[in-house]
Write a protein that holds these residues in place. Sequence first.
Motif, PDB file in Angstrom:
ATOM      1  N   MET A   1      41.065  44.977  57.162  1.00 45.20           N
ATOM      2  CA  MET A   1      41.086  45.943  56.067  1.00 45.20           C
ATOM      3  C   MET A   1      42.205  46.943  56.330  1.00 45.20           C
ATOM      4  SD  MET A   1      38.078  48.558  54.910  1.00 45.20           S
ATOM      5  CE  MET A   1      38.177  49.839  56.132  1.00 45.20           C
ATOM      6  N   ALA A   2      43.095  47.094  55.420  1.00 43.90           N
ATOM      7  CA  ALA A   2      44.201  48.037  55.561  1.00 43.90           C
ATOM      8  C   ALA A   2      43.697  49.465  55.355  1.00 43.90           C
ATOM      9  CB  ALA A   2      45.287  47.718  54.549  1.00 43.90           C
ATOM     10  N   THR A   3      44.342  50.386  56.038  1.00 42.33           N
ATOM     11  CA  THR A   3      43.984  51.797  55.923  1.00 42.33           C
ATOM     12  C   THR A   3      44.446  52.352  54.586  1.00 42.33           C
ATOM     13  OG1 THR A   3      44.099  52.093  58.304  1.00 42.33           O
ATOM     14  CG2 THR A   3      44.328  54.069  56.976  1.00 42.33           C
ATOM     15  N   GLU A   4      43.600  53.128  53.961  1.00 39.94           N
ATOM     16  CA  GLU A   4      43.933  53.759  52.680  1.00 39.94           C
ATOM     17  C   GLU A   4      44.771  55.005  52.934  1.00 39.94           C
ATOM     18  OE1 GLU A   4      40.128  54.557  50.956  1.00 39.94           O
ATOM     19  OE2 GLU A   4      39.571  52.440  50.976  1.00 39.94           O
ATOM     20  N   GLN A   5      45.758  55.233  52.084  1.00 39.37           N
ATOM     21  CA  GLN A   5      46.615  56.404  52.244  1.00 39.37           C
ATOM     22  C   GLN A   5      45.800  57.689  52.167  1.00 39.37           C
ATOM     23  OE1 GLN A   5      50.214  56.479  49.949  1.00 39.37           O
ATOM     24  NE2 GLN A   5      50.626  58.609  50.450  1.00 39.37           N
ATOM     25  N   GLY A   6      44.753  57.700  51.361  1.00 43.87           N
ATOM     26  CA  GLY A   6      43.899  58.883  51.256  1.00 43.87           C
ATOM     27  C   GLY A   6      43.280  59.271  52.593  1.00 43.87           C
TER      28      GLY A   6
END
Length: 123
Positions: A1-6
């Motif tokens: 799962m990629a990290t969310e910019q938020g």
Amino acid sequence: MATEQGFVEYIQAQSGLGDELSYKKMFGEYALYLQGKVVAFACDNQLFVKPTEAGRSVLGKVSEHPPYPGAKPYFRIDDEMEDRDLLQSLLRTTARTLPLPKAKAPRKPKTSAAKARRPVRGR
């Protein structure tokens, strides 16, 4: 799962360091920079701070985990993220402790001899 910019923006805001703490997206995850040094990674919406003895003394009890497969263990920051003063102190201490990154060697300009050796297409 990629990290969310938020999530990374939350870390930046929570640290109280503002634009002094910057980040760069790398392979779907993020590297966090302070004073020109990579001090942490955000991977799978979790914060991993580079391990240093000075950082260990700031945290006391640490939880160490690799931020991505094949990486060495880093300090995983969970509940400590909610304590702004602790997070800021940890990031500043880590940055102070880490050496400056080595300067990249400048790219060598192409010489006319190298151009002459290159095969010409279409002939």
